[in-house]
Design an enzyme around this catalytic site. Structure first.
Site, PDB file in Angstrom:
ATOM      1  N   HIS A   1       0.795  -3.026  12.990  1.00 27.98           N
ATOM      2  CA  HIS A   1       1.068  -4.418  13.361  1.00 27.98           C
ATOM      3  C   HIS A   1      -0.163  -5.077  13.992  1.00 27.98           C
ATOM      4  O   HIS A   1      -0.229  -6.296  14.121  1.00 27.98           O
ATOM      5  CB  HIS A   1       2.237  -4.478  14.341  1.00 27.98           C
ATOM      6  CG  HIS A   1       3.117  -5.670  14.141  1.00 27.98           C
ATOM      7  ND1 HIS A   1       2.618  -6.906  13.790  1.00 27.98           N
ATOM      8  CD2 HIS A   1       4.455  -5.831  14.227  1.00 27.98           C
ATOM      9  CE1 HIS A   1       3.612  -7.775  13.702  1.00 27.98           C
ATOM     10  NE2 HIS A   1       4.735  -7.149  13.955  1.00 27.98           N
TER      11      HIS A   1
ATOM     12  N   ASP B   1       7.254  -8.323  -8.257  1.00 27.78           N
ATOM     13  CA  ASP B   1       7.375  -7.497  -9.466  1.00 27.78           C
ATOM     14  C   ASP B   1       6.058  -6.754  -9.694  1.00 27.78           C
ATOM     15  O   ASP B   1       5.050  -7.349 -10.075  1.00 27.78           O
ATOM     16  CB  ASP B   1       7.694  -8.391 -10.661  1.00 27.78           C
ATOM     17  CG  ASP B   1       7.934  -7.606 -11.936  1.00 27.78           C
ATOM     18  OD1 ASP B   1       7.720  -6.371 -11.925  1.00 27.78           O
ATOM     19  OD2 ASP B   1       8.312  -8.216 -12.945  1.00 27.78           O
TER      20      ASP B   1
END
Length: 266
Positions: free
Chosen positions: A9, A203
């Protein structure tokens, strides 16, 4: 086939991760030339400074067994919650958002869980971009509080002069939040939203993903994300991480049972 992504993070937030996944998908589809190439020279935007090291945002309960379940709120449930909020006196030119509604409903259920556990009543603080203190329950009240606090926080950005001023404002909010944790005088509810990030449309060559999730958090937290079968204004999935005992209590809360379409382990 499952594709996992693990990143610190300190380097990336969900906006950065979502952009990375979208660019990865473009590369797989042969359209990398359409990708946005971000500036990675962070020091040019936020010059290095001697700032205090932030502590973890929540207390980690070492040894506690955490579980994560996903609660789906479909379009019809969102519409019912919106009607309840408006009927209860929610006063704003803009209707309550689906994130505000689900966050308020989940908060009420979590507050009820805390009441069942604790003999002594403690104040509650809900953290999502900013922190608010809850003194009175009820969906319209909570939605209004969240709207007011976030609107006030965003309004402060107008007065930001430069990147140094912005950094100081962020660190002030972080220290304020950490001080509340150190006192231990309030229950803290930690929320984050991944809604409108196109994670379900990444995708990589095998079609759009059937399932998107994060791992179970080792602390109490709630992550909100779009439901795959819905559009950007459709349903919401609330991914809730709690200890086993708290999760059992949470799943029995009337409001969750009434509005969540179904639930399953992540």
């Amino acid at each position: 086939m499952a594709v996992g992504l693990c990143i610190s993070h300190r380097i990336a937030d969900m906006h950065t991760i979502s952009s990375f996944m979208s660019t990865w998908a473009m590369a797989c589809g042969g359209s990398i030339h359409k990708a946005i190439h971000p500036c990675v020279d962070l020091s040019s935007i936020f010059p290095p400074r001697d700032l205090p090291k932030p502590e973890p945002p929540v207390r980690l309960m070492i040894g506690a067994k955490y579980v994560t379940k996903r609660f789906v709120f479909d379009r019809q449930s969102i519409a019912k919650l919106k009607a309840i909020a408006k009927k209860g006196g929610f006063d704003s030119k803009r209707e309550p958002s689906r994130v505000e509604l689900v966050k308020a409903l989940v908060s009420i259920a979590l507050l009820d869980v805390a009441k069942l556990k604790n003999a002594r009543s403690k104040p509650f603080r809900i953290s999502h971009m900013s922190v608010l203190e809850v003194k009175k329950l009820g969906l319209p009240v909570l939605v209004s509080l969240m709207r007011d606090v976030i609107t006030t926080s965003l309004a402060k950005l107008v007065n930001v002069i430069d990147e140094e001023n912005l950094g100081e404002m962020v660190m002030y909010l972080v220290r304020e939040f950490q001080e509340e944790l150190r006192k231990g005088e309030a229950n803290v509810l930690l929320f984050t939203s991944w809604c409108r990030f196109p994670l379900h449309r990444a995708d990589l060559g095998w079609g759009e993903p059937e399932f998107v999730s994060s791992l179970c958090s080792p602390f109490d937290s709630v992550t909100l994300m779009d439901h795959k079968e819905g559009d950007d204004d459709g349903g919401i999935v609330a991914q809730v991480s709690l200890t086993e005992g708290d999760m059992d209590l949470f799943c029995k809360q009337h409001d969750i049972l009434q509005y969540a379409s179904y639930k399953y382990k992540a």
